[in-house]
Design a protein around this motif. Structure first.
Motif, PDB file in Angstrom:
ATOM      1  N   ALA A 101       0.841  -1.285  -0.014  1.00  0.00           N
ATOM      2  CA  ALA A 101      -0.158  -0.077  -0.075  1.00  0.00           C
ATOM      3  C   ALA A 101       0.851   1.477  -0.121  1.00  0.00           C
ATOM      4  N   ILE A 102       1.934   1.407   0.765  1.00  0.00           N
ATOM      5  CA  ILE A 102       2.883   2.374   0.761  1.00  0.00           C
ATOM      6  C   ILE A 102       3.491   2.538  -0.633  1.00  0.00           C
ATOM      7  N   LEU A 103       4.019   1.386  -1.196  1.00  0.00           N
ATOM      8  CA  LEU A 103       4.610   1.520  -2.271  1.00  0.00           C
ATOM      9  C   LEU A 103       3.714   2.070  -3.464  1.00  0.00           C
ATOM     10  N   VAL A 104       2.600   1.424  -3.606  1.00  0.00           N
ATOM     11  CA  VAL A 104       1.471   2.052  -4.614  1.00  0.00           C
ATOM     12  C   VAL A 104       1.502   3.435  -4.371  1.00  0.00           C
TER      13      VAL A 104
ATOM     14  N   GLU B  78       4.247   5.307  -5.850  1.00  0.00           N
ATOM     15  CA  GLU B  78       4.902   5.237  -7.043  1.00  0.00           C
ATOM     16  C   GLU B  78       3.580   5.477  -8.029  1.00  0.00           C
ATOM     17  N   ASP B  79       2.315   5.419  -7.782  1.00  0.00           N
ATOM     18  CA  ASP B  79       1.189   5.516  -8.573  1.00  0.00           C
ATOM     19  C   ASP B  79      -0.150   6.054  -7.377  1.00  0.00           C
ATOM     20  N   PRO B  80       0.290   7.434  -7.136  1.00  0.00           N
ATOM     21  CA  PRO B  80      -0.826   7.871  -6.032  1.00  0.00           C
ATOM     22  C   PRO B  80      -2.096   7.959  -6.658  1.00  0.00           C
ATOM     23  N   ASP B  81      -2.392   8.437  -8.100  1.00  0.00           N
ATOM     24  CA  ASP B  81      -3.551   8.295  -8.518  1.00  0.00           C
ATOM     25  C   ASP B  81      -4.506   7.072  -8.254  1.00  0.00           C
ATOM     26  N   MET B  82      -3.698   5.782  -8.528  1.00  0.00           N
ATOM     27  CA  MET B  82      -4.162   4.304  -8.336  1.00  0.00           C
ATOM     28  C   MET B  82      -4.517   4.048  -6.981  1.00  0.00           C
ATOM     29  N   GLU B  83      -3.853   4.638  -6.150  1.00  0.00           N
ATOM     30  CA  GLU B  83      -3.990   4.428  -4.570  1.00  0.00           C
ATOM     31  C   GLU B  83      -5.371   5.406  -4.178  1.00  0.00           C
ATOM     32  N   LYS B  84      -5.275   6.539  -4.633  1.00  0.00           N
ATOM     33  CA  LYS B  84      -6.700   7.397  -4.682  1.00  0.00           C
ATOM     34  C   LYS B  84      -7.896   6.779  -5.180  1.00  0.00           C
TER      35      LYS B  84
ATOM     36  N   GLY C 156     -11.480  -2.116  -9.784  1.00  0.00           N
ATOM     37  CA  GLY C 156     -10.984  -2.940  -8.969  1.00  0.00           C
ATOM     38  C   GLY C 156      -9.985  -3.642  -9.817  1.00  0.00           C
ATOM     39  N   GLU C 157     -10.277  -4.277 -10.900  1.00  0.00           N
ATOM     40  CA  GLU C 157      -9.135  -5.037 -11.869  1.00  0.00           C
ATOM     41  C   GLU C 157      -8.072  -4.276 -11.983  1.00  0.00           C
ATOM     42  N   LYS C 158      -8.213  -3.150 -12.453  1.00  0.00           N
ATOM     43  CA  LYS C 158      -7.002  -2.234 -12.708  1.00  0.00           C
ATOM     44  C   LYS C 158      -6.100  -1.939 -11.707  1.00  0.00           C
ATOM     45  N   ILE C 159      -6.723  -1.712 -10.395  1.00  0.00           N
ATOM     46  CA  ILE C 159      -6.037  -1.657  -9.178  1.00  0.00           C
ATOM     47  C   ILE C 159      -5.240  -2.935  -8.744  1.00  0.00           C
ATOM     48  N   LYS C 160      -5.924  -4.010  -8.866  1.00  0.00           N
ATOM     49  CA  LYS C 160      -5.225  -5.424  -8.726  1.00  0.00           C
ATOM     50  C   LYS C 160      -3.882  -5.430  -9.592  1.00  0.00           C
ATOM     51  N   ALA C 161      -4.292  -5.099 -10.756  1.00  0.00           N
ATOM     52  CA  ALA C 161      -2.988  -5.212 -11.935  1.00  0.00           C
ATOM     53  C   ALA C 161      -1.953  -4.538 -11.287  1.00  0.00           C
ATOM     54  N   THR C 162      -2.100  -2.992 -11.035  1.00  0.00           N
ATOM     55  CA  THR C 162      -1.024  -2.100 -10.436  1.00  0.00           C
ATOM     56  C   THR C 162      -0.434  -2.771  -9.393  1.00  0.00           C
ATOM     57  N   ARG C 163      -1.326  -3.398  -8.261  1.00  0.00           N
ATOM     58  CA  ARG C 163      -0.839  -3.643  -6.964  1.00  0.00           C
ATOM     59  C   ARG C 163       0.233  -5.171  -7.345  1.00  0.00           C
TER      60      ARG C 163
END
Length: 147
Positions: A39-42, A45-51, A116-123
């Motif tokens: 969670a910290i790394l995402v 690295e990709d704050p928009d995805m974490e938001k 959720g699928e996009k977030i999972k792929a990024t994570r």
């Protein structure tokens, strides 16, 4: 800064609270630490995805609360209906509104699943880094046991 402690072994907080605060559990496991590090790394690295992930959690909680409120109102009206329920205009209007609301929420759920699928792929992309970092932490922690 505000620090709150609890003696509860496994406290449960609502999703709204979980996304607004950082929970620290000093009895950590490999998977728990890897998830926190991920969670910290995402977020770095990709704050928009974490938001988006945080917004997804909040939207999901709001949708569940809205469905629960509609369900409670329908049950209340049904239990307090006098005579023929087909003549109760408030009940019929509530049922009609609930159908519209449930369709709207169903559309939101479809969008949430895609997000959720996009977030999972990024994570998943960053997951090996978090797992290696977690492993490194436990290796360093176990060095204290080496004589």
């Amino acid at each position: 800064l505000l620090f709150i402690t609890t003696k509860l072994p496994n406290p449960h907080y609502s999703p709204e609270i979980c996304v607004a605060v950082t929970l620290l559990n000093f009895v950590t496991t490999f998977d728990g630490l890897a998830d926190q590090l991920l969670a910290i790394l995402v977020a770095k690295e990709d704050p928009d995805m974490e938001k988006k992930r945080v917004a997804l959690v909040l939207e999901s909680a709001e949708s569940k609360a809205e469905l629960k409120a509609i369900e409670d109102k329908i049950l209340f009206l049904l239990s307090n209906a006098k005579g023929n329920i087909l003549d109760d205009e408030e009940l019929i209007e509530t049922l009609s509104n609930s159908k519209i609301a449930s369709d709207r929420i169903a559309e939101k759920v479809i969008q949430q699943e895609k997000t959720g699928e996009k977030i999972k792929a990024t994570r998943d992309h960053y997951s090996p880094v978090a797992e290696r970092t977690s492993a490194l932490f436990f290796v360093i922690q176990d060095l204290a046991n080496v004589e």
